[in-house]
Design a protein around this motif. Structure first.
Motif, PDB file in Angstrom:
ATOM      1  N   SER A   1       0.959  -1.325   0.012  1.00 20.78           N
ATOM      2  CA  SER A   1      -0.107   0.112   0.131  1.00 20.78           C
ATOM      3  C   SER A   1       0.923   1.328  -0.046  1.00 20.78           C
ATOM      4  O   SER A   1       1.558   1.504   1.147  1.00 20.78           O
ATOM      5  CB  SER A   1      -0.872  -0.003   1.291  1.00 20.78           C
ATOM      6  N   PRO A   2       0.850   2.016  -0.929  1.00 17.74           N
ATOM      7  CA  PRO A   2       0.276   1.601  -2.432  1.00 17.74           C
ATOM      8  C   PRO A   2       1.055   0.366  -2.989  1.00 17.74           C
ATOM      9  O   PRO A   2       2.354   0.106  -2.807  1.00 17.74           O
ATOM     10  CB  PRO A   2       0.313   2.692  -3.196  1.00 17.74           C
ATOM     11  N   PHE A   3       0.278  -0.402  -3.952  1.00 19.84           N
ATOM     12  CA  PHE A   3       0.818  -1.458  -4.492  1.00 19.84           C
ATOM     13  C   PHE A   3       1.998  -0.969  -5.507  1.00 19.84           C
ATOM     14  O   PHE A   3       1.855  -0.145  -6.611  1.00 19.84           O
ATOM     15  CB  PHE A   3       0.001  -2.108  -5.309  1.00 19.84           C
ATOM     16  N   LYS A   4       3.304  -1.736  -5.198  1.00 22.51           N
ATOM     17  CA  LYS A   4       4.274  -1.353  -6.448  1.00 22.51           C
ATOM     18  C   LYS A   4       4.918  -2.845  -6.422  1.00 22.51           C
ATOM     19  O   LYS A   4       5.139  -3.501  -5.444  1.00 22.51           O
ATOM     20  CB  LYS A   4       5.281  -0.288  -5.815  1.00 22.51           C
ATOM     21  N   ALA A   5       5.233  -3.223  -7.793  1.00 19.23           N
ATOM     22  CA  ALA A   5       6.089  -4.185  -8.161  1.00 19.23           C
ATOM     23  C   ALA A   5       6.840  -4.077  -9.014  1.00 19.23           C
ATOM     24  O   ALA A   5       6.755  -3.164  -9.948  1.00 19.23           O
ATOM     25  CB  ALA A   5       4.990  -5.413  -8.344  1.00 19.23           C
ATOM     26  N   ARG A   6       7.723  -5.298  -9.512  1.00 18.75           N
ATOM     27  CA  ARG A   6       8.623  -5.075 -10.650  1.00 18.75           C
ATOM     28  C   ARG A   6       8.630  -6.495 -11.063  1.00 18.75           C
ATOM     29  O   ARG A   6       8.095  -7.489 -10.395  1.00 18.75           O
ATOM     30  CB  ARG A   6       9.968  -4.680 -10.207  1.00 18.75           C
ATOM     31  N   PRO A   7       8.872  -6.679 -12.451  1.00 22.28           N
ATOM     32  CA  PRO A   7       9.076  -8.046 -12.897  1.00 22.28           C
ATOM     33  C   PRO A   7      10.072  -9.019 -12.129  1.00 22.28           C
ATOM     34  O   PRO A   7      11.329  -8.597 -11.486  1.00 22.28           O
ATOM     35  CB  PRO A   7       9.658  -7.784 -14.228  1.00 22.28           C
ATOM     36  N   MET A   8       9.655 -10.282 -11.969  1.00 27.45           N
ATOM     37  CA  MET A   8      10.485 -11.426 -11.389  1.00 27.45           C
ATOM     38  C   MET A   8      11.489 -11.702 -11.984  1.00 27.45           C
ATOM     39  O   MET A   8      11.569 -11.749 -13.518  1.00 27.45           O
ATOM     40  CB  MET A   8       9.628 -12.664 -11.090  1.00 27.45           C
ATOM     41  N   THR A   9      12.927 -11.820 -11.596  1.00 23.58           N
ATOM     42  CA  THR A   9      13.796 -12.268 -12.380  1.00 23.58           C
ATOM     43  C   THR A   9      13.696 -13.837 -12.398  1.00 23.58           C
ATOM     44  O   THR A   9      13.014 -14.369 -11.741  1.00 23.58           O
ATOM     45  CB  THR A   9      15.147 -12.170 -11.630  1.00 23.58           C
ATOM     46  N   ASP A  10      14.311 -14.452 -13.404  1.00 22.44           N
ATOM     47  CA  ASP A  10      14.436 -15.790 -13.364  1.00 22.44           C
ATOM     48  C   ASP A  10      14.903 -16.741 -12.397  1.00 22.44           C
ATOM     49  O   ASP A  10      14.109 -17.580 -12.175  1.00 22.44           O
ATOM     50  CB  ASP A  10      15.186 -16.380 -14.872  1.00 22.44           C
ATOM     51  N   ALA A  11      15.754 -16.037 -11.588  1.00 21.62           N
ATOM     52  CA  ALA A  11      16.227 -16.725 -10.188  1.00 21.62           C
ATOM     53  C   ALA A  11      14.953 -16.883  -9.116  1.00 21.62           C
ATOM     54  O   ALA A  11      14.701 -17.629  -8.572  1.00 21.62           O
ATOM     55  CB  ALA A  11      17.335 -16.171  -9.779  1.00 21.62           C
ATOM     56  N   GLU A  12      14.324 -15.699  -9.226  1.00 20.43           N
ATOM     57  CA  GLU A  12      13.083 -15.511  -8.195  1.00 20.43           C
ATOM     58  C   GLU A  12      11.838 -16.207  -8.645  1.00 20.43           C
ATOM     59  O   GLU A  12      11.303 -17.035  -7.656  1.00 20.43           O
ATOM     60  CB  GLU A  12      12.798 -13.980  -8.445  1.00 20.43           C
ATOM     61  N   LYS A  13      11.540 -16.631  -9.836  1.00 14.92           N
ATOM     62  CA  LYS A  13      10.769 -17.320 -10.496  1.00 14.92           C
ATOM     63  C   LYS A  13      10.985 -18.994 -10.035  1.00 14.92           C
ATOM     64  O   LYS A  13      10.005 -19.682  -9.522  1.00 14.92           O
ATOM     65  CB  LYS A  13      10.458 -17.124 -12.147  1.00 14.92           C
ATOM     66  N   GLN A  14      12.348 -19.191 -10.191  1.00 19.31           N
ATOM     67  CA  GLN A  14      12.573 -20.525 -10.045  1.00 19.31           C
ATOM     68  C   GLN A  14      12.266 -20.796  -8.396  1.00 19.31           C
ATOM     69  O   GLN A  14      11.783 -21.861  -7.976  1.00 19.31           O
ATOM     70  CB  GLN A  14      14.042 -20.955 -10.262  1.00 19.31           C
ATOM     71  N   LYS A  15      12.862 -19.883  -7.756  1.00 19.11           N
ATOM     72  CA  LYS A  15      12.976 -20.007  -6.169  1.00 19.11           C
ATOM     73  C   LYS A  15      11.299 -20.048  -5.678  1.00 19.11           C
ATOM     74  O   LYS A  15      11.064 -20.788  -4.614  1.00 19.11           O
ATOM     75  CB  LYS A  15      13.678 -19.075  -5.406  1.00 19.11           C
ATOM     76  N   ALA A  16      10.410 -19.388  -6.284  1.00 17.37           N
ATOM     77  CA  ALA A  16       9.033 -19.221  -5.664  1.00 17.37           C
ATOM     78  C   ALA A  16       8.214 -19.957  -6.624  1.00 17.37           C
ATOM     79  O   ALA A  16       6.926 -20.015  -6.240  1.00 17.37           O
ATOM     80  CB  ALA A  16       8.584 -17.514  -5.967  1.00 17.37           C
ATOM     81  N   GLN A  17       8.725 -21.052  -7.495  1.00 16.16           N
ATOM     82  CA  GLN A  17       7.757 -22.050  -8.126  1.00 16.16           C
ATOM     83  C   GLN A  17       6.669 -22.637  -7.297  1.00 16.16           C
ATOM     84  O   GLN A  17       7.038 -23.316  -6.009  1.00 16.16           O
ATOM     85  CB  GLN A  17       8.701 -23.038  -9.065  1.00 16.16           C
ATOM     86  N   ILE A  18       5.651 -22.560  -7.582  1.00 14.08           N
ATOM     87  CA  ILE A  18       4.447 -23.274  -7.198  1.00 14.08           C
ATOM     88  C   ILE A  18       3.782 -24.207  -8.078  1.00 14.08           C
ATOM     89  O   ILE A  18       3.391 -23.934  -9.071  1.00 14.08           O
ATOM     90  CB  ILE A  18       3.483 -22.451  -6.243  1.00 14.08           C
ATOM     91  N   ALA A  19       3.933 -25.602  -7.917  1.00 12.82           N
ATOM     92  CA  ALA A  19       3.574 -26.573  -8.824  1.00 12.82           C
ATOM     93  C   ALA A  19       2.072 -26.748  -8.654  1.00 12.82           C
ATOM     94  O   ALA A  19       1.415 -26.493  -7.586  1.00 12.82           O
ATOM     95  CB  ALA A  19       4.179 -27.772  -8.397  1.00 12.82           C
TER      96      ALA A  19
END
Length: 257
Positions: free
Chosen positions: A214-232
């Motif tokens: 609040s307020p919402f702020k985000a950025r694109p995930m890096t490939d490493a972050e995507k791999q770490k946060a992967q939810i099957a």
């Protein structure tokens, strides 16, 4: 902000996404508060036409900028608000009827752009009213209808799955946000909720990294972050990605607020 991206650049982006295997798109909303983006003859409509030359679109309707505070109220107030919100969505649908009718073969369905959560609908009474309101909306259109849900963790996974199934029985499709972008719940917890769901529930894969709520702020995930946060999720679930704005690489990325 997105209006500044020229049609030439939109064409390049849509061509790129189709090459990546994206088969359809969801426009999150076509009215945000009082902003209509020009309606049927505006810049958003023309950008949607560019996409729809190749693939269908799920057409988002009305979004209330005050939704998250307005829905988190006592039961009587919530019922009145929910009914008014769906009425506003019906008004937006009515305003776009001609446009939608002339493109019916390219309209995958309608998207109700307000996010449900087990936190907002904990009681049986609130769930029944929600389902009644959604069924009434779905019964009044010939288009498929979808809505998204996020997990707060108030309900156990099996109870949550039963609630989601009850929503789908109204004729409204449910797409579950997997929450890896917000990181609000541990990955193992989200995994248990997804495993309890029936296969016809869609899974929205978040590809952003939230930096502020609040307020919402985000950025694109890096490939490493995507791999770490992967939810099957089982292959039986329909899969969606949120969102175009955070997709990288992209020939001409949308601006990030």
């Amino acid at each position: 902000m997105d209006k500044a991206l020229s049609e030439v650049k939109w064409k390049a982006n849509t061509h790129y996404l189709h090459e990546q295997g994206v088969s359809s798109a969801v426009v999150q909303w076509t009215q945000f508060g009082d902003e209509t983006f020009g309606g049927e003859h505006g810049w958003l409509a023309s950008r949607l036409d560019l996409w729809m030359k190749q693939s269908p679109v799920w057409f988002g309707l009305y979004s209330d900028p005050e939704y998250f505070s307005a829905i988190d109220v006592p039961a009587d107030e919530q019922r009145l608000y929910l009914d008014a919100l769906l009425s506003k969505n019906e008004e937006t649908l009515s305003a776009w009827t001609t446009w939608l009718d002339t493109r019916r073969e390219r309209v995958a369905g309608l998207y109700l752009p307000f996010e449900l959560s087990d936190y907002y609908f904990q009681t049986t009474a609130s769930q029944h009213h929600l389902n009644h309101a959604l069924r009434r909306f779905a019964d009044n259109t010939t288009h498929p209808v979808a809505i998204s849900v996020f997990i707060n963790g108030v309900m156990p996974p099996e109870t949550f799955a039963a609630w989601i199934s009850s929503i789908q029985q109204t004729g409204v499709k449910v797409w579950l946000q997997n929450g890896r972008g917000t990181g609000a719940l541990p990955k193992a917890t989200v995994q248990r909720y997804i495993e309890a769901l029936p296969c016809d529930v869609g899974i929205i894969d978040e590809i952003f990294h939230q930096e502020s709520a609040s307020p919402f702020k985000a950025r694109p995930m890096t490939d490493a972050e995507k791999q770490k946060a992967q939810i099957a999720a089982e292959a039986c679930h329909p899969h969606l990605t949120f969102s175009f704005r955070y997709w990288r690489p992209m020939p001409f990325p949308l601006p990030i607020p």
